[in-house]
Every structure is written in structure tokens, then in C-alpha cells.
Write a protein that holds these residues in place. Structure first.
Motif, PDB file in Angstrom:
ATOM      1  N   ALA A 281       0.837  -1.206   0.000  1.00 29.38           N
ATOM      2  CA  ALA A 281       0.000   0.000   0.000  1.00 29.38           C
ATOM      3  C   ALA A 281       0.868   1.251   0.000  1.00 29.38           C
ATOM      4  O   ALA A 281       0.381   2.355  -0.251  1.00 29.38           O
ATOM      5  CB  ALA A 281      -0.928   0.000   1.211  1.00 29.38           C
ATOM      6  N   LYS A 282       2.159   1.060   0.258  1.00 34.07           N
ATOM      7  CA  LYS A 282       3.106   2.177   0.200  1.00 34.07           C
ATOM      8  C   LYS A 282       3.172   2.796  -1.203  1.00 34.07           C
ATOM      9  O   LYS A 282       3.624   3.935  -1.378  1.00 34.07           O
ATOM     10  CB  LYS A 282       4.491   1.699   0.618  1.00 34.07           C
ATOM     11  CG  LYS A 282       5.439   2.793   1.083  1.00 34.07           C
ATOM     12  CD  LYS A 282       6.693   2.188   1.665  1.00 34.07           C
ATOM     13  CE  LYS A 282       7.604   3.260   2.247  1.00 34.07           C
ATOM     14  NZ  LYS A 282       7.973   4.302   1.297  1.00 34.07           N
ATOM     15  N   LEU A 283       2.719   2.063  -2.192  1.00 30.61           N
ATOM     16  CA  LEU A 283       2.693   2.583  -3.557  1.00 30.61           C
ATOM     17  C   LEU A 283       1.562   3.592  -3.758  1.00 30.61           C
ATOM     18  O   LEU A 283       1.539   4.312  -4.756  1.00 30.61           O
ATOM     19  CB  LEU A 283       2.543   1.433  -4.558  1.00 30.61           C
ATOM     20  CG  LEU A 283       3.692   0.421  -4.588  1.00 30.61           C
ATOM     21  CD1 LEU A 283       3.349  -0.752  -5.485  1.00 30.61           C
ATOM     22  CD2 LEU A 283       4.987   1.083  -5.042  1.00 30.61           C
ATOM     23  N   ASP A 284       0.624   3.633  -2.832  1.00 26.34           N
ATOM     24  CA  ASP A 284      -0.483   4.585  -2.900  1.00 26.34           C
ATOM     25  C   ASP A 284      -0.062   5.873  -2.195  1.00 26.34           C
ATOM     26  O   ASP A 284       0.203   5.866  -0.990  1.00 26.34           O
ATOM     27  CB  ASP A 284      -1.710   3.988  -2.208  1.00 26.34           C
ATOM     28  CG  ASP A 284      -2.947   4.882  -2.318  1.00 26.34           C
ATOM     29  OD1 ASP A 284      -2.802   6.101  -2.540  1.00 26.34           O
ATOM     30  OD2 ASP A 284      -4.058   4.345  -2.165  1.00 26.34           O
ATOM     31  N   PRO A 285       0.009   6.992  -2.900  1.00 24.82           N
ATOM     32  CA  PRO A 285       0.453   8.257  -2.280  1.00 24.82           C
ATOM     33  C   PRO A 285      -0.380   8.658  -1.066  1.00 24.82           C
ATOM     34  O   PRO A 285       0.120   9.351  -0.173  1.00 24.82           O
ATOM     35  CB  PRO A 285       0.302   9.278  -3.416  1.00 24.82           C
ATOM     36  CG  PRO A 285       0.341   8.470  -4.669  1.00 24.82           C
ATOM     37  CD  PRO A 285      -0.286   7.151  -4.333  1.00 24.82           C
ATOM     38  N   ASN A 286      -1.634   8.220  -0.998  1.00 27.08           N
ATOM     39  CA  ASN A 286      -2.485   8.588   0.125  1.00 27.08           C
ATOM     40  C   ASN A 286      -2.131   7.820   1.390  1.00 27.08           C
ATOM     41  O   ASN A 286      -2.376   8.299   2.501  1.00 27.08           O
ATOM     42  CB  ASN A 286      -3.956   8.339  -0.229  1.00 27.08           C
ATOM     43  CG  ASN A 286      -4.433   9.222  -1.372  1.00 27.08           C
ATOM     44  OD1 ASN A 286      -4.170  10.421  -1.385  1.00 27.08           O
ATOM     45  ND2 ASN A 286      -5.119   8.632  -2.338  1.00 27.08           N
TER      46      ASN A 286
END
Length: 352
Positions: A281-286
Motif C-alpha cells: 500500500a506504500k505505492l499509494d500516495p495517500n
């Protein structure tokens, strides 16, 4: 005995008819594309009939089986009763679906049938490149090491083994009984059960896995963590590792990584992150800011067969200190010595 230098006369494991096998392969690919294309018209799961279960109790065949017949048996007894995780209405557990390109890749890899722990060949560089990409996805140091494994459970066991050896470096020579103090590992009560299994496997024992209570958000309560840690130190035990979870299986909760990291730094503890479910989920900027401290962890385990939908099974472990990782497992018998030329052997032990 007369030698035969004509390789075409040596059948070995080759099929009796290459063209029949080509035809069968084309049929398999066509069938599987149709299966995936139309799967949304089917139920997500089918109960396995008793006569189908009886088929799997048949004895070992003692003669070669016809390939086409075996494939027909696959279509009749196996394919209709898959788990369902490839179905668009499958919502159970945390399981990826795989992809058609992933299936093609599996075939290509199986044809090459490589061993990526030994020799000088392209598959080793692919393996190394995938680990490098995993580091880049999590913004992990390029100098760190990593290894691809069957999944998050094996990645966590491997990570805890490195953590244990980093705090008790005589274990490889003398075993765990060399230590005068009992090693203790900490995690939340919501942590995956593989951490308890890992503690049992590496000789810590489940009685020395401290399962810390969670707060109202099902995150590890750091006040209770610190309280238990200080109590164990007072009683003469040896805390060595805290396992923080990014994405618990029950609720998807993310433990307070910054607070846990600060406790690890203060008391010289190994920070291992079980990110099997949620690290990517670190790939999601949010969400990335909440997962920032993954970059500072001593090790992190995560799965590529979940959110990235790589075919099962593929997990990854990253270890910040490459020397620690290597010294935990490396051994070099004479049949694995490196050479200056020819079929060179890498030291890697699948660590990059």
C-alpha cells in the motif's frame, strides 16, 4: 557397447510426438483463455462431489499415462472445483487472483526450469532484478539484501531467524542453549499466527512471544508494549525483536510504526515488519506517509501474490544489513566454490 552420437535417436524425456504435444499445448491455452474470459458467468465456488473426491484416492499409476487423457481428467475433476480466488466475486481472505500473463510466465519459467541459487545464467539476474524492484517499491536501501520465497510466512520466519542471529551470533556454532538469557519477541495480538510458528521453529518458544494488547483501532498499544518490555528486562530476559504489522488480516490495521521504531532504537531491538498484506500500500500516495517507517525497519516481509496478483506463491524478504542476512545462512562446501571461468557459482544463497 557401441556409442551413439546421433542425439535424435535418444528420446530421453522427449514426447513421442512433438506435434501432438504442440496441438495439446494450443488446446490448453485456448481452453484456459476461454475459462478466464467467461468465469464471471460461473459461481465463485462449487462443492466438490463425492465421486470426484473418490478419484483422488486412486492408487499410483504404474504405467505411463496418455497426456490427452490426463488433461481431460484435469478439466473434469480439478478445474471446475478451484478455490475461487480468480473469480471477480471472491471476497474471502486476502488472496490475489493471478493474471493470464502471469500464467504464461509460469509456463516460460517451467520450460527453462532454472535453479536460481547456483551457476551463471540469465534467470539469476532476473531473480536479482525482481528483488531490486522490490526494494525500489518500498524505498528500501539499495545496499540491503533480499530473497524471494514461497510467501509471507516463510519470509517472516526467515526475517526472525536473521533477527535472532544478529542478537545471538554464536547460535550457528553452539545452538540457542549457549545464551544465558531467554530471547523474547513482541507483536500485537492481531499479528498473523506465522510469527508464533516462527518463534517455535527458531527455538524461541511461543511462551516468549509477547502478544501485546491493541487499542480501539486494533493497532498495537505502545504503552502496553513498553510496559511489557521493561518488565521482561527487569526479570532478566533478553528482548531482541518487535514485529510490527502493516495490514492485519482481521481488520487491515497498521501498527504505529514511528513509535515502535523509536522503542527499537532506544532499546537496541530489531524492527521486523510483517507487511504480507499491506506493505505494498506504500505505492499509494495517500497511504504512503503512514508506511514511511518501513524504510527504516531492519527487515520487512511482504507478498507479491496479493495486491500485485502474481501467481501463487511468491513472497519477499528484505533485510537492511546484507552481511547479517548472509552470515545467518551462508555456507560454502567445496562443490559450491566460485571459479574464475566457466560455470561460475555465485555466493548469493539467494540473497541479493
Amino acid at each position: 557397447m557401441k556409442s551413439n552420437n546421433n542425439l535424435e535417436d535418444i528420446n530421453g524425456l522427449d514426447p513421442e510426438s512433438w506435434e501432438e504435444m504442440r496441438e495439446l499445448g494450443h488446446q490448453m491455452i485456448d481452453d484456459m483463455i476461454s475459462f478466464l474470459k467467461n468465469i464471471h458467468h460461473e459461481p465463485s465456488w462449487k462443492e466438490i462431489p463425492e465421486d470426484t473426491k473418490a478419484y483422488f484416492k486412486e492408487d499410483l499409476p504404474e504405467v505411463p499415462q496418455n497426456s490427452k487423457k490426463v488433461y481431460q481428467e484435469f478439466k473434469r475433476y480439478i478445474l471446475p472445483y478451484n478455490k475461487g480466488n480468480i473469480h471477480p466475486r471472491f471476497f474471502a481472505w486476502v488472496q490475489g487472483s493471478g493474471t493470464l500473463m502471469g500464467a504464461y510466465s509460469e509456463m516460460l519459467a517451467a520450460v527453462m526450469n532454472p535453479n536460481v541459487t547456483i551457476g551463471e545464467h540469465a534467470a539469476m539476474y532476473v531473480d536479482e532484478q525482481v528483488v531490486k524492484w522490490c526494494k525500489q517499491m518500498l524505498n528500501y536501501p539499495n545496499s540491503s539484501s533480499g530473497i524471494l520465497l514461497s510467501g509471507g510466512s516463510m519470509a517472516n520466519i526467515t526475517g526472525l531467524t536473521v533477527a535472532r542471529n544478529s542478537h545471538a551470533n554464536s547460535i550457528r556454532e553452539y545452538g540457542i542453549q549457549k545464551n544465558n538469557k531467554k530471547l523474547v519477541v513482541y507483536c500485537s495480538e492481531e499479528t498473523h499466527s506465522c510469527i508464533t510458528k516462527a518463534a517455535e521453529i527458531i527455538g524461541i518458544g511461543n511462551k516468549f512471544v509477547r502478544k501485546i494488547k491493541t487499542n480501539s483501532e486494533y493497532e498495537m498499544d505502545c504503552d502496553k508494549l513498553l510496559e511489557q518490555l521493561l518488565l521482561d528486562i527487569k526479570e532478566g530476559l533478553q528482548p531482541f525483536c518487535i514485529v510490527a504489522t502493516t495490514g492485519t488480516v482481521n481488520t487491515g490495521a497498521i501498527d504505529p510504526l514511528e513509535d515502535i521504531y523509536n522503542i527499537c532504537k532506544k532499546y537496541n531491538l530489531w524492527l521486523h515488519i510483517d507487511g504480507a498484506y499491506g506493505a505494498l500500500a506504500k505505492l499509494d500516495p495517500n497511504i504512503a506517509p503512514k508506511l514511511k517507517y518501513i524504510e527504516l525497519a531492519d527487515s520487512v516481509a511482504f507478498d507479491l501474490h496479493k495486491w500485485l496478483h502474481v501467481p501463487y506463491e511468491l513472497g519477499c524478504l528484505l533485510v537492511k544489513d546484507a552481511d547479517n542476512h548472509r552470515s545467518t545462512f551462508a555456507i560454502t562446501p567445496n562443490y559450491l566454490l566460485q571459479t574464475e571461468r566457466g560455470k561460475r557459482i555465485s555466493w548469493r544463497f539467494r540473497c541479493h
